[in-house]
Motif scaffolding. Structure first.
Motif, mmCIF file in Angstrom:
data_model
loop_
_atom_site.group_PDB
_atom_site.id
_atom_site.type_symbol
_atom_site.label_atom_id
_atom_site.label_comp_id
_atom_site.label_asym_id
_atom_site.label_seq_id
_atom_site.Cartn_x
_atom_site.Cartn_y
_atom_site.Cartn_z
ATOM 1 N N THR A 200 -0.596 71.921 11.043
ATOM 2 C CA THR A 200 -1.469 71.079 10.231
ATOM 3 C C THR A 200 -2.109 69.996 11.101
ATOM 4 O OG1 THR A 200 -0.171 71.455 8.232
ATOM 5 C CG2 THR A 200 -1.548 69.488 8.277
ATOM 6 N N GLU A 201 -3.417 69.842 10.977
ATOM 7 C CA GLU A 201 -4.149 68.889 11.816
ATOM 8 C C GLU A 201 -4.463 67.584 11.089
ATOM 9 O OE1 GLU A 201 -7.620 70.820 13.295
ATOM 10 O OE2 GLU A 201 -6.530 72.599 13.992
ATOM 11 N N VAL A 202 -4.784 67.663 9.802
ATOM 12 C CA VAL A 202 -5.191 66.483 9.031
ATOM 13 C C VAL A 202 -4.460 66.478 7.698
ATOM 14 C CG1 VAL A 202 -7.127 65.256 7.958
ATOM 15 C CG2 VAL A 202 -7.468 66.493 10.120
ATOM 16 N N VAL A 203 -4.014 65.314 7.258
ATOM 17 C CA VAL A 203 -3.399 65.149 5.940
ATOM 18 C C VAL A 203 -4.124 64.016 5.220
ATOM 19 C CG1 VAL A 203 -1.316 64.642 4.624
ATOM 20 C CG2 VAL A 203 -1.151 65.925 6.773
ATOM 21 N N THR A 204 -4.677 64.303 4.060
ATOM 22 C CA THR A 204 -5.364 63.279 3.272
ATOM 23 C C THR A 204 -4.422 62.793 2.162
ATOM 24 O OG1 THR A 204 -6.331 64.915 1.763
ATOM 25 C CG2 THR A 204 -7.611 64.318 3.713
ATOM 26 N N ILE A 205 -4.314 61.476 2.014
ATOM 27 C CA ILE A 205 -3.416 60.891 1.020
ATOM 28 C C ILE A 205 -4.085 59.680 0.383
ATOM 29 C CG2 ILE A 205 -1.354 61.629 2.281
ATOM 30 C CD1 ILE A 205 -1.037 58.742 3.251
ATOM 31 N N ASP A 206 -3.477 59.178 -0.705
ATOM 32 C CA ASP A 206 -3.888 57.878 -1.215
ATOM 33 C C ASP A 206 -3.007 56.820 -0.544
ATOM 34 O OD1 ASP A 206 -1.434 58.017 -2.460
ATOM 35 O OD2 ASP A 206 -2.251 58.526 -4.426
ATOM 36 N N MET A 207 -3.171 55.591 -0.906
ATOM 37 C CA MET A 207 -2.442 54.518 -0.222
ATOM 38 C C MET A 207 -1.066 54.293 -0.846
ATOM 39 S SD MET A 207 -5.524 51.845 0.701
ATOM 40 C CE MET A 207 -6.334 52.035 -0.885
ATOM 41 N N TRP A 208 -0.224 55.334 -0.738
ATOM 42 C CA TRP A 208 1.156 55.214 -1.188
ATOM 43 C C TRP A 208 2.057 55.403 0.017
ATOM 44 C CZ3 TRP A 208 5.454 58.405 -3.343
ATOM 45 C CH2 TRP A 208 6.286 57.633 -4.179
ATOM 46 N N ARG A 209 2.783 54.359 0.359
ATOM 47 C CA ARG A 209 3.514 54.318 1.615
ATOM 48 C C ARG A 209 4.487 55.489 1.821
ATOM 49 N NH1 ARG A 209 3.385 50.002 4.760
ATOM 50 N NH2 ARG A 209 2.686 48.731 2.985
ATOM 51 N N PRO A 210 5.254 55.933 0.795
ATOM 52 C CA PRO A 210 6.167 57.062 1.023
ATOM 53 C C PRO A 210 5.473 58.323 1.527
ATOM 54 C CG PRO A 210 6.768 55.933 -0.991
ATOM 55 C CD PRO A 210 5.476 55.318 -0.535
ATOM 56 N N TYR A 211 4.225 58.564 1.120
ATOM 57 C CA TYR A 211 3.502 59.725 1.644
ATOM 58 C C TYR A 211 3.269 59.569 3.144
ATOM 59 C CZ TYR A 211 2.391 61.282 -3.126
ATOM 60 O OH TYR A 211 2.449 61.718 -4.423
ATOM 61 N N ARG A 212 2.844 58.391 3.549
ATOM 62 C CA ARG A 212 2.585 58.156 4.972
ATOM 63 C C ARG A 212 3.868 58.346 5.783
ATOM 64 N NH1 ARG A 212 -0.159 52.574 6.848
ATOM 65 N NH2 ARG A 212 1.745 51.709 5.891
ATOM 66 N N GLU A 213 4.980 57.821 5.281
ATOM 67 C CA GLU A 213 6.241 57.935 6.004
ATOM 68 C C GLU A 213 6.710 59.383 6.063
ATOM 69 O OE1 GLU A 213 8.685 55.337 3.741
ATOM 70 O OE2 GLU A 213 7.854 53.485 4.610
ATOM 71 N N ALA A 214 6.540 60.117 4.967
ATOM 72 C CA ALA A 214 6.975 61.514 4.930
ATOM 73 C C ALA A 214 6.172 62.368 5.899
ATOM 74 C CB ALA A 214 6.846 62.067 3.513
ATOM 75 N N VAL A 215 4.848 62.160 5.933
ATOM 76 C CA VAL A 215 3.998 62.930 6.847
ATOM 77 C C VAL A 215 4.322 62.580 8.297
ATOM 78 C CG1 VAL A 215 1.621 63.331 7.594
ATOM 79 C CG2 VAL A 215 2.157 63.202 5.153
ATOM 80 N N ALA A 216 4.517 61.308 8.585
ATOM 81 C CA ALA A 216 4.847 60.893 9.956
ATOM 82 C C ALA A 216 6.158 61.506 10.420
ATOM 83 C CB ALA A 216 4.915 59.368 10.028
ATOM 84 N N TYR A 217 7.089 61.695 9.483
ATOM 85 C CA TYR A 217 8.396 62.263 9.846
ATOM 86 C C TYR A 217 8.326 63.782 9.999
ATOM 87 C CZ TYR A 217 13.291 63.650 9.434
ATOM 88 O OH TYR A 217 14.520 64.227 9.647
ATOM 89 N N ALA A 218 7.691 64.463 9.045
ATOM 90 C CA ALA A 218 7.698 65.929 9.050
ATOM 91 C C ALA A 218 6.548 66.542 9.837
ATOM 92 C CB ALA A 218 7.652 66.452 7.605
ATOM 93 N N MET A 219 5.428 65.834 9.953
ATOM 94 C CA MET A 219 4.255 66.353 10.659
ATOM 95 C C MET A 219 3.708 65.299 11.606
ATOM 96 S SD MET A 219 2.246 68.164 7.481
ATOM 97 C CE MET A 219 2.805 69.700 6.749
ATOM 98 N N PRO A 220 4.462 64.930 12.628
ATOM 99 C CA PRO A 220 4.026 63.831 13.506
ATOM 100 C C PRO A 220 2.721 64.108 14.237
ATOM 101 C CG PRO A 220 5.905 65.016 14.442
ATOM 102 C CD PRO A 220 5.749 65.520 13.048
ATOM 103 N N GLN A 221 2.360 65.399 14.367
ATOM 104 C CA GLN A 221 1.130 65.735 15.087
ATOM 105 C C GLN A 221 -0.108 65.570 14.221
ATOM 106 O OE1 GLN A 221 2.998 67.966 13.599
ATOM 107 N NE2 GLN A 221 1.544 69.184 12.433
ATOM 108 N N ALA A 222 0.056 65.487 12.891
ATOM 109 C CA ALA A 222 -1.089 65.449 11.976
ATOM 110 C C ALA A 222 -1.695 64.052 11.898
ATOM 111 C CB ALA A 222 -0.661 65.910 10.580
#
Length: 470
Positions: A200-222
């Motif tokens: 996965t190259e790009v992840v689009t989210i709204d401004m909810w912090r748990p989403y950002r933390e989850a993506v950073a943990y599971a998909m650090p390259q995105a």
């Protein structure tokens, strides 16, 4: 020979339309069994009466359709057992045709159960059962082939008083999963176990912090991109607050007029009609309180017109520094959000300018499905969200898949035909035993047939004996 049922080996002589407007079609199946279904004895059966059974068929011409089958009963001379004539085109368990069962399975993913039950002419409970069984099979196939998309969208929607996380392939606008909740643990668990997550190259989210933390943990390259609409909405909310404050100071007539025209303060100027532009110009020229908020809001939106993140960053910093003092409290949420999420906001400009609009669109459809089918369980909504594809989308996906398959095929270096990469073999132009190198310049990719029959002059020894194989 074709018949009214368009089923092979059936005899139909007539039909009628009953008082309810449904088709009634008398029919019989022409193929008799050749062995006993009880003991397996072959060729020792005799007819033992008939029985009339009504089977439901898929609707025809918008009418419910029922087939009145005159079915033979057979007795076995060896074991004495009796059994009914097998009908391969019928689902005996539910007293309907196989194609009717398949029709229900497809339609139940697109329409409320009550609508499908009315179309076909069966109890709604039967629709739920068929839908549930079909969903289990399709969901198993879905997750067996599931892979993380190149651009992943994450959002949430409220179903049954609970917030549910939804994951979407932004490029195809189709959801890949709908979770029972949206907690950080649930999101991390799904993303961490998603096949192909490292692609996965790009992840689009709204401004909810748990989403950002989850993506950073599971998909650090995105690269994480905050959805543009969620950022711009904060400025629109500030404009709405300013309008409502001023509106409360007006008399009844003016207050109603301003309320009716609230949309003109939120739309982009190029989306306004001539009369709306004239109305907006009148308010802004005569009401400084509205003009200041409107100009600040439009200046904020203008940041997204820049072509790259450097220019956008400069414009964003200039906007924050230029907000009038009397409007600081009004636009403070926008200033704070763009500070806390600045990197994710600016990623929009350099990574495809993706938004979460496809995910938001699917959310709307899922909510509509939930409303139309009052009483659906979460599992039923989830199945419809992931599997309820209209025929046009299914066709487009098949065409895209076939196009991608052909694009991935490789040409045989000898016959020039196209093959799957795994179907080609590596062959040396000159055998290593004959002095050929192992480098790429001495290799060709050939299909099995060419690899089998391909011979060269260097295969032949100096005498006239049979050529040696490589």
């Amino acid at each position: 020979m074709s018949n009214l049922l368009y089923l092979p080996d059936w005899t139909v002589t007539e039909y009628e339309i009953d008082s309810d407007g449904a088709y009634r079609i008398p029919a019989s199946y022409d193929t008799a069994p050749d062995h006993c279904e009880k003991c397996g004895a072959v060729g020792n059966l005799y007819k033992h009466g008939t029985k009339k059974t009504v089977f439901v068929d898929a609707p025809v011409h918008g009418r419910q359709t029922f087939i009145e089958v005159t079915r033979l009963r057979f007795r076995c001379r060896d074991c004495g057992g009796t059994f009914m004539q097998p009908l391969p085109d019928m689902d005996d368990t539910r007293r309907m045709t196989v194609r009717c069962r398949d029709y229900i399975a497809r339609q139940a993913l697109l329409k409320p159960n009550t609508h499908v039950a009315e179309d076909v002419g069966v109890n709604e409970k039967v629709i739920r059962q068929i839908s549930s069984e079909n969903s289990e099979v399709l969901l198993a196939e879905h997750f067996a082939t599931l892979r993380a998309p190149r651009v992943l969208g994450i959002d949430e929607l409220k179903i049954g008083k609970e917030m549910r996380a939804i994951f979407t392939d932004v490029e195809t606008s189709w959801p890949i999963e709908l979770l029972p909740g949206r907690s950080s643990e649930e999101v991390v668990h799904f993303l961490g176990n998603l096949p192909g997550r490292k692609e996965t190259e790009v992840v689009t989210i709204d401004m909810w912090r748990p989403y950002r933390e989850a993506v950073a943990y599971a998909m650090p390259q995105a690269v994480i991109v905050v959805d543009k609409w969620h950022v711009l909405r904060i400025a629109n909310d500030a404009m709405e607050t300013a309008r409502r404050r001023y509106q409360g100071l007006l008399k009844d007539k003016d207050r109603r007029e301003l309320k009716r025209g609230k949309a003109i303060f939120l739309k982009a100027p190029y989306n306004l009609t001539d009369s709306e532009l004239l109305n907006l110009d009148g308010w802004l020229k005569n009401v400084p309180e509205l003009r200041g908020a409107y100009e600040t809001k439009e200046a904020f939106k203008a940041i997204w017109k820049h072509k790259n993140s450097d220019d956008a960053k400069e414009a964003l910093h200039a906007w924050r520094a230029g907000v009038p003092k009397h409007l600081l409290n009004l636009f403070r949420p926008a200033m704070t959000a763009t500070k806390n999420w600045e990197r994710e906001v600016l990623n929009y400009f350099d990574h495809g300018r993706f938004t979460n609009a496809p995910t938001e669109a699917r959310n709307r459809v899922i909510k509509m499905t939930n409303r139309l089918g009052a009483g659906y369980s979460f599992d039923a909504i989830r199945a419809r969200a992931l599997l309820g594809k209209r025929p046009g989308r299914v066709k487009a996906e098949k065409i895209a898949a076939e196009k991608a398959r052909k694009a991935s095929m490789v040409e045989c270096d000898i016959c020039k035909a196209l093959f799957e990469p795994s179907g080609l073999e590596v062959s040396h132009v000159t055998p290593i035993s004959a002095g050929g190198s192992s480098g790429p310049e001495n290799r060709m990719r050939v299909c099995p047939e060419c690899h089998r029959f391909h011979t060269k002059e260097w295969f032949k020894p100096h005498d006239d004996s049979t050529p040696l194989s490589e």
